[in-house]
Design a protein around this motif. Structure first.
Motif, mmCIF file in Angstrom:
data_model
loop_
_atom_site.group_PDB
_atom_site.id
_atom_site.type_symbol
_atom_site.label_atom_id
_atom_site.label_comp_id
_atom_site.label_asym_id
_atom_site.label_seq_id
_atom_site.Cartn_x
_atom_site.Cartn_y
_atom_site.Cartn_z
ATOM 1 N N MET A 185 0.817 -1.219 0.000
ATOM 2 C CA MET A 185 0.000 0.000 0.000
ATOM 3 C C MET A 185 0.848 1.265 0.000
ATOM 4 O O MET A 185 0.639 2.180 -0.811
ATOM 5 C CB MET A 185 -0.941 -0.006 1.222
ATOM 6 C CG MET A 185 -2.029 -1.060 1.169
ATOM 7 S SD MET A 185 -3.112 -1.035 2.616
ATOM 8 C CE MET A 185 -2.020 -1.719 3.869
ATOM 9 N N SER A 186 1.812 1.341 0.913
ATOM 10 C CA SER A 186 2.610 2.567 1.011
ATOM 11 C C SER A 186 3.473 2.769 -0.229
ATOM 12 O O SER A 186 3.661 3.896 -0.684
ATOM 13 C CB SER A 186 3.478 2.530 2.268
ATOM 14 O OG SER A 186 4.405 1.465 2.219
ATOM 15 N N MET A 187 3.975 1.682 -0.809
ATOM 16 C CA MET A 187 4.773 1.804 -2.027
ATOM 17 C C MET A 187 3.915 2.292 -3.193
ATOM 18 O O MET A 187 4.356 3.118 -4.005
ATOM 19 C CB MET A 187 5.411 0.464 -2.374
ATOM 20 C CG MET A 187 6.548 0.060 -1.463
ATOM 21 S SD MET A 187 7.984 1.154 -1.599
ATOM 22 C CE MET A 187 9.166 0.223 -0.611
ATOM 23 N N THR A 188 2.693 1.795 -3.281
ATOM 24 C CA THR A 188 1.805 2.240 -4.356
ATOM 25 C C THR A 188 1.511 3.731 -4.227
ATOM 26 O O THR A 188 1.502 4.475 -5.223
ATOM 27 C CB THR A 188 0.490 1.440 -4.322
ATOM 28 O OG1 THR A 188 0.790 0.046 -4.481
ATOM 29 C CG2 THR A 188 -0.448 1.876 -5.430
ATOM 30 N N MET A 189 1.269 4.187 -3.001
ATOM 31 C CA MET A 189 1.032 5.615 -2.790
ATOM 32 C C MET A 189 2.263 6.437 -3.167
ATOM 33 O O MET A 189 2.156 7.473 -3.850
ATOM 34 C CB MET A 189 0.676 5.870 -1.326
ATOM 35 C CG MET A 189 -0.629 5.255 -0.887
ATOM 36 S SD MET A 189 -0.885 5.541 0.875
ATOM 37 C CE MET A 189 -1.997 4.168 1.256
ATOM 38 N N ASN A 190 3.423 5.984 -2.735
ATOM 39 C CA ASN A 190 4.646 6.703 -3.095
ATOM 40 C C ASN A 190 4.897 6.642 -4.601
ATOM 41 O O ASN A 190 5.520 7.548 -5.172
ATOM 42 C CB ASN A 190 5.839 6.131 -2.337
ATOM 43 C CG ASN A 190 6.060 6.822 -1.002
ATOM 44 O OD1 ASN A 190 5.710 7.987 -0.827
ATOM 45 N ND2 ASN A 190 6.633 6.102 -0.052
ATOM 46 N N GLY A 191 4.425 5.583 -5.254
ATOM 47 C CA GLY A 191 4.550 5.517 -6.710
ATOM 48 C C GLY A 191 3.773 6.624 -7.404
ATOM 49 O O GLY A 191 4.241 7.199 -8.397
ATOM 50 N N SER A 192 2.580 6.922 -6.892
ATOM 51 C CA SER A 192 1.812 8.046 -7.448
ATOM 52 C C SER A 192 2.578 9.351 -7.303
ATOM 53 O O SER A 192 2.678 10.145 -8.250
ATOM 54 C CB SER A 192 0.465 8.164 -6.731
ATOM 55 O OG SER A 192 -0.309 7.000 -6.878
ATOM 56 N N LEU A 193 3.122 9.571 -6.111
ATOM 57 C CA LEU A 193 3.888 10.794 -5.877
ATOM 58 C C LEU A 193 5.151 10.825 -6.727
ATOM 59 O O LEU A 193 5.551 11.880 -7.238
ATOM 60 C CB LEU A 193 4.246 10.912 -4.398
ATOM 61 C CG LEU A 193 3.068 10.997 -3.425
ATOM 62 C CD1 LEU A 193 3.564 11.084 -1.988
ATOM 63 C CD2 LEU A 193 2.175 12.180 -3.755
ATOM 64 N N ALA A 194 5.775 9.662 -6.913
ATOM 65 C CA ALA A 194 6.971 9.588 -7.749
ATOM 66 C C ALA A 194 6.660 9.988 -9.182
ATOM 67 O O ALA A 194 7.422 10.725 -9.828
ATOM 68 C CB ALA A 194 7.549 8.178 -7.702
ATOM 69 N N GLY A 195 5.528 9.507 -9.709
ATOM 70 C CA GLY A 195 5.133 9.893 -11.054
ATOM 71 C C GLY A 195 4.875 11.384 -11.165
ATOM 72 O O GLY A 195 5.243 12.029 -12.163
ATOM 73 N N LEU A 196 4.258 11.960 -10.143
ATOM 74 C CA LEU A 196 3.993 13.400 -10.139
ATOM 75 C C LEU A 196 5.291 14.199 -10.101
ATOM 76 O O LEU A 196 5.452 15.192 -10.824
ATOM 77 C CB LEU A 196 3.114 13.757 -8.942
ATOM 78 C CG LEU A 196 1.661 13.288 -9.028
ATOM 79 C CD1 LEU A 196 0.994 13.330 -7.659
ATOM 80 C CD2 LEU A 196 0.880 14.135 -10.034
ATOM 81 N N VAL A 197 6.222 13.780 -9.256
ATOM 82 C CA VAL A 197 7.512 14.471 -9.184
ATOM 83 C C VAL A 197 8.269 14.326 -10.503
ATOM 84 O O VAL A 197 8.864 15.282 -11.013
ATOM 85 C CB VAL A 197 8.351 13.921 -8.013
ATOM 86 C CG1 VAL A 197 9.781 14.459 -8.064
ATOM 87 C CG2 VAL A 197 7.707 14.273 -6.684
#
Length: 453
Positions: free
Chosen positions: A303-315
């Motif tokens: 779960m936390s990795m998937t959320m950070n993946g969204s933020l990674a794509g945005l960055v």
């Protein structure tokens, strides 16, 4: 932010096109506005759009607070909220008096030497200057709040106040001038030194990598949380206390990013639709890539990795959001989403650096990736679009410069503050939680918080 910002004061038009003009003729109340043509200029459209975008970016602070709070433990949740308030409360004041002038004043290609407290700005230019300052101030707060995540749960609040002031007042503005100085004052050296200008439209490096590398420096100097590593140096998971709260924060950030990236045009024009589309596609791709990679590596879709993946794509898409095609945005997001999972593992298990929320990986590493992506995917000058190595070479220089500057000044800042006033709370205070030890109250009053170290 576009380095080709149009001087809207020279682009006045007599009326807004299309439906607005039709509405003025059909609605009697609105028709009165025809007697006030100054209300119907491109200037005012730009001010309105930029102000709305700035408000969206300010709302991102709530997202950062939720993400950082949810990914850490309940006993320090209030401290995390306080730091996010501090980034605005103190950060905007110091950015007004000092940071804005260093970033956008005239003087040299290295730093601005004017416009402190908006002094010297002509009266006719003040309406735009107020809006532009506000838009830039929320970007400065974003850079600062990234740092708080990397040093969460063990840092003295009083010391963090000074860290936030130094970041928003000096470190972020000076490096921002190098890439964005021409938006308001003299061109920065990254804009003017090379045959092609450094490309970072909305801040993959200027905002995110700077914040990420500062967080890396802080995490190194302050050291890991108690219990993070066993006697053999093996990393142990310290789960966050509220994943739904973190998820809410990620969605708030995704929403606010539509101010961050499209708003960086600072102009109400036809480009904002493509920028918004690229932004969302990259976030979606990042979440899918992180989900897939974590599933393969850990046996479950984390779960936390998937959320950070969204933020990674945005960055990752923040630098090239205005200069690439939608298909490229998806590729950029996919790489960012995979990269953030591998980077978090590497920093945590190999380098043994305790970054509770993955700030270094999301913002530092993926910010660098997004900056390099300009040199690969830009439709004008990108390597994969027949542009050769010129743009990519400048992007490599930019990534290196921002790392050296932010990590270097971060090490100096944290080391000096550690020696002068102390950086870390005591072991007893850390075990109790920073809510009690630093603020004398609890985020969850009435609940007994048990922590196994």
């Amino acid at each position: 932010m576009s380095t080709e910002y149009p001087d809207s004061r020279k682009r006045r038009i007599t009326a807004l096109p299309g439906m607005l003009a039709l509405a003025l003729t059909l609605v009697p109340g609105l028709a009165l506005a025809q007697d006030a043509p100054e209300l119907l200029t491109q200037d005012n459209a730009n001010i309105l759009w930029t102000l709305i975008a700035a408000i969206l970016v300010m709302f991102m602070q709530a997202g950062f607070a939720c993400v950082e709070c949810g990914f850490t433990r309940a006993k320090s949740a209030g401290n995390i909220i306080m730091k996010n308030f501090l980034d605005f409360g103190a950060g905007q004041i110091v950015f007004y008096f000092l940071g804005f002038g260093l970033m956008f004043g005239t003087g040299s290609s290295l730093l601005g030497l004017s416009n402190f407290g908006l002094s010297g700005v002509a009266d006719a230019d003040l309406p735009w200057s107020y809006t532009f300052w506000f838009f830039q101030s929320v970007f400065a707060a974003t850079a600062a709040t990234i740092v708080s995540g990397g040093i969460a749960e063990r840092t003295k609040f009083g010391t963090y106040v000074l860290v936030s002031l130094v970041v928003t007042g000096v470190i972020y503005p000076i490096s921002g001038h190098w890439a964005w100085g021409s938006l308001y004052g003299d061109a920065g050296w990254l804009e003017s030194t090379f045959s092609v200008a450094f490309c970072d439209f909305a801040g993959s490096s200027v905002v995110h990598s700077v914040g990420g590398w500062l967080a890396l420096a802080g995490a190194l100097v302050v050291g890991p949380r108690i219990g993070k590593y066993d006697n053999d140096g093996k990393a142990r998971a310290i789960p966050g206390h509220n994943i739904p709260l973190a998820a809410l924060g990620v969605f708030i950030l995704w929403f606010g990013w539509f101010g961050f990236n499209p708003g960086s045009t600072t102009t109400a024009d036809s480009s904002i639709g493509l920028i918004a589309m690229n932004t969302s596609l990259a976030a979606a791709a990042g979440s899918l890539a992180a989900l897939a990679v974590s599933w393969l590596r850990f046996g479950k879709p984390d779960m936390s990795m998937t959320m950070n993946g969204s933020l990674a794509g945005l960055v990752g898409i923040t630098a090239p959001c205005a200069t690439v095609l939608p298909g490229s945005a998806i590729l950029i997001g996919l790489v960012a989403g995979a990269l953030v999972v591998l980077s978090i593992e590497f920093i945590d298990k190999v380098l043994r650096i305790d970054d509770p929320v993955g700030a270094v990986s999301v913002h530092g590493v993926c910010g660098a990736w997004g900056t390099l992506a300009c040199g690969l995917f830009n439709t004008d000058g990108g390597l994969f679009f027949g542009g050769g190595l010129a743009q990519l070479g400048v992007q490599v220089v930019g990534v290196a410069v921002f790392f050296v500057w932010a990590f270097g000044t971060g090490l100096i800042t944290f080391t000096v503050l550690k020696k002068l006033m102390g950086l870390r709370v005591s072991e007893e205070e850390e075990r109790k939680g920073l809510d009690i030890s630093e603020h004398g109250s609890e985020a969850y009053s009435g609940f007994q918080i048990f922590t196994v170290e």
